[in-house]
Design a protein around this motif. Structure first.
Motif, PDB file in Angstrom:
ATOM      1  N   GLU A  44       0.812  -1.216   0.000  1.00 45.12           N
ATOM      2  CA  GLU A  44       0.000   0.000   0.000  1.00 45.12           C
ATOM      3  C   GLU A  44       0.848   1.270   0.000  1.00 45.12           C
ATOM      4  OE1 GLU A  44      -3.180  -0.431  -0.405  1.00 45.12           O
ATOM      5  OE2 GLU A  44      -2.859  -2.601  -0.280  1.00 45.12           O
ATOM      6  N   THR A  45       2.163   1.133  -0.042  1.00 44.99           N
ATOM      7  CA  THR A  45       3.037   2.296   0.056  1.00 44.99           C
ATOM      8  C   THR A  45       3.323   2.905  -1.315  1.00 44.99           C
ATOM      9  OG1 THR A  45       5.071   0.997  -0.145  1.00 44.99           O
ATOM     10  CG2 THR A  45       4.144   1.261   2.079  1.00 44.99           C
ATOM     11  N   ALA A  46       3.860   4.120  -1.306  1.00 45.81           N
ATOM     12  CA  ALA A  46       4.214   4.792  -2.556  1.00 45.81           C
ATOM     13  C   ALA A  46       5.320   4.033  -3.291  1.00 45.81           C
ATOM     14  CB  ALA A  46       4.659   6.224  -2.261  1.00 45.81           C
ATOM     15  N   LEU A  47       6.271   3.475  -2.531  1.00 45.34           N
ATOM     16  CA  LEU A  47       7.351   2.725  -3.157  1.00 45.34           C
ATOM     17  C   LEU A  47       6.807   1.488  -3.873  1.00 45.34           C
ATOM     18  CD1 LEU A  47      10.359   2.380  -3.678  1.00 45.34           C
ATOM     19  CD2 LEU A  47      10.558   1.222  -1.457  1.00 45.34           C
ATOM     20  N   ALA A  48       5.807   0.848  -3.284  1.00 42.69           N
ATOM     21  CA  ALA A  48       5.196  -0.318  -3.920  1.00 42.69           C
ATOM     22  C   ALA A  48       4.564   0.066  -5.256  1.00 42.69           C
ATOM     23  CB  ALA A  48       4.145  -0.932  -3.003  1.00 42.69           C
ATOM     24  N   GLN A  49       3.963   1.237  -5.321  1.00 43.31           N
ATOM     25  CA  GLN A  49       3.355   1.685  -6.572  1.00 43.31           C
ATOM     26  C   GLN A  49       4.412   1.918  -7.649  1.00 43.31           C
ATOM     27  OE1 GLN A  49       0.050   1.532  -6.895  1.00 43.31           O
ATOM     28  NE2 GLN A  49       0.187   0.748  -4.802  1.00 43.31           N
ATOM     29  N   ILE A  50       5.585   2.391  -7.224  1.00 41.68           N
ATOM     30  CA  ILE A  50       6.694   2.562  -8.165  1.00 41.68           C
ATOM     31  C   ILE A  50       7.122   1.210  -8.721  1.00 41.68           C
ATOM     32  CG2 ILE A  50       9.116   3.249  -8.383  1.00 41.68           C
ATOM     33  CD1 ILE A  50       8.554   5.436  -6.314  1.00 41.68           C
ATOM     34  N   PHE A  51       7.241   0.206  -7.834  1.00 48.62           N
ATOM     35  CA  PHE A  51       7.598  -1.140  -8.274  1.00 48.62           C
ATOM     36  C   PHE A  51       6.562  -1.691  -9.252  1.00 48.62           C
ATOM     37  CE2 PHE A  51      10.169  -2.133  -4.186  1.00 48.62           C
ATOM     38  CZ  PHE A  51      11.306  -1.586  -4.769  1.00 48.62           C
ATOM     39  N   GLN A  52       5.276  -1.487  -8.933  1.00 47.45           N
ATOM     40  CA  GLN A  52       4.240  -2.016  -9.805  1.00 47.45           C
ATOM     41  C   GLN A  52       4.271  -1.341 -11.175  1.00 47.45           C
ATOM     42  OE1 GLN A  52       2.040  -4.683  -9.203  1.00 47.45           O
ATOM     43  NE2 GLN A  52       1.943  -4.393 -11.421  1.00 47.45           N
ATOM     44  N   THR A  53       4.506  -0.039 -11.187  1.00 48.12           N
ATOM     45  CA  THR A  53       4.622   0.667 -12.464  1.00 48.12           C
ATOM     46  C   THR A  53       5.766   0.104 -13.292  1.00 48.12           C
ATOM     47  OG1 THR A  53       3.709   2.702 -11.530  1.00 48.12           O
ATOM     48  CG2 THR A  53       5.031   2.918 -13.533  1.00 48.12           C
ATOM     49  N   LYS A  54       6.872  -0.182 -12.625  1.00 48.10           N
ATOM     50  CA  LYS A  54       8.023  -0.753 -13.335  1.00 48.10           C
ATOM     51  C   LYS A  54       7.690  -2.141 -13.879  1.00 48.10           C
ATOM     52  CE  LYS A  54      11.305   0.899 -13.887  1.00 48.10           C
ATOM     53  NZ  LYS A  54      11.845   1.612 -15.092  1.00 48.10           N
ATOM     54  N   CYS A  55       6.972  -2.943 -13.097  1.00 48.41           N
ATOM     55  CA  CYS A  55       6.554  -4.262 -13.573  1.00 48.41           C
ATOM     56  C   CYS A  55       5.668  -4.142 -14.803  1.00 48.41           C
ATOM     57  CB  CYS A  55       5.812  -5.016 -12.467  1.00 48.41           C
ATOM     58  SG  CYS A  55       6.855  -5.592 -11.113  1.00 48.41           S
ATOM     59  N   ASP A  56       4.749  -3.197 -14.781  1.00 45.98           N
ATOM     60  CA  ASP A  56       3.862  -2.988 -15.933  1.00 45.98           C
ATOM     61  C   ASP A  56       4.672  -2.591 -17.167  1.00 45.98           C
ATOM     62  OD1 ASP A  56       1.743  -3.555 -14.270  1.00 45.98           O
ATOM     63  OD2 ASP A  56       1.207  -1.448 -13.927  1.00 45.98           O
ATOM     64  N   GLU A  57       5.692  -1.759 -16.966  1.00 43.73           N
ATOM     65  CA  GLU A  57       6.539  -1.351 -18.086  1.00 43.73           C
ATOM     66  C   GLU A  57       7.305  -2.546 -18.658  1.00 43.73           C
ATOM     67  OE1 GLU A  57       9.012   1.714 -16.525  1.00 43.73           O
ATOM     68  OE2 GLU A  57       7.406   3.220 -16.449  1.00 43.73           O
ATOM     69  N   HIS A  58       7.820  -3.399 -17.761  1.00 45.22           N
ATOM     70  CA  HIS A  58       8.524  -4.598 -18.233  1.00 45.22           C
ATOM     71  C   HIS A  58       7.582  -5.485 -19.047  1.00 45.22           C
ATOM     72  CE1 HIS A  58      12.446  -4.057 -16.586  1.00 45.22           C
ATOM     73  NE2 HIS A  58      12.065  -4.102 -15.326  1.00 45.22           N
TER      74      HIS A  58
END
Length: 239
Positions: free
Chosen positions: A127-141
């Protein structure tokens, strides 16, 4: 298909070693030869038969499912059908999605090794902001694998490997050549799937396994990766 390697000149093997061979974002040409060398040496040294399940063991239908659960169930069925004897050694090189097999098959697992585990944040971390960054990166991959965008994948290489700075360019060249030679559609479909489910879905699935979850949370900070973990059988108990 399932790859196998057997010892030569023995009447009966002493045991079985099963590799779950899904190295993170790694082309076949960069992995198969290394696996073959390891498996042949294990077979020759310990008189064991080695088996390997890879993305080639999957179907596209499995990779259209939402979340990792159907794929893990499918792998469990495949492993159960293999003639691995009463007990076998499991080598998990799946980046985490196949790790729940430890619970499904624990009565048959004599020992296990988990390679290149990608970290295990707590349930609140998602639920953290850092987790959202990771998820965005996963979507980009995932989008990059869907488009088979080799230059971008090569450019992103240092985001999911650990190596000396002096080795980066040589590794990039080998990685680019491997991707350019990769013609199997299942390779691209699998790693698109893996990137899509490589964070929220996988971590929520792992957290269904509370004992291993607690153990790895203390051993693996969320910002660490590319670690090698040896688990004695005592770590696999669920009570």
């Amino acid at each position: 298909p399932v790859k196998t390697w057997e010892p030569q000149g023995v009447k009966a093997v002493r045991g079985h070693v099963l590799f779950i061979s899904f190295p993170k974002f790694c082309p076949s040409s960069c992995y198969d030869e290394s696996l073959r060398g390891i498996a042949c040496r294990l077979a020759r040294t310990f008189d064991v038969k080695c088996w390997s399940l890879s993305f080639r063991s999957l179907s596209k239908d499995i990779l259209t499912a939402a979340g990792p659960s159907p794929l893990v169930e499918y792998l469990a069925q495949v492993v159960t059908a293999l003639p691995l004897g009463d007990r076998f050694v499991l080598v998990d090189d799946s980046g985490g999605f196949a790790t729940p097999l430890l619970w499904k098959l624990q009565s048959r697992i004599a020992g296990t090794m988990i390679i290149n585990f990608t970290g295990w944040p707590s349930s609140s971390f998602t639920e953290t902001a850092l987790a959202q960054i990771f998820q965005t990166k996963c979507d980009e991959h995932a989008e990059t694998f869907r488009k088979r965008d080799v230059p971008r994948l090569v450019g992103n290489l240092t985001e999911f490997i650990v190596c000396r700075r002096s080795e980066v360019e040589d590794i990039r060249k080998v990685y680019r050549a491997g991707l350019e030679q990769e013609e199997e559609e299942l390779f691209w479909c699998f790693f698109e799937w893996y990137a899509l489910h490589g964070f929220h879905s996988l971590h929520s699935y792992w957290l269904q396994c509370p004992v291993l979850g607690r153990s790895t949370h203390s051993l693996l900070p969320a910002d660490e990766a590319q670690l090698l973990i040896l688990w004695p059988l005592g770590c696999l108990c669920t009570s």
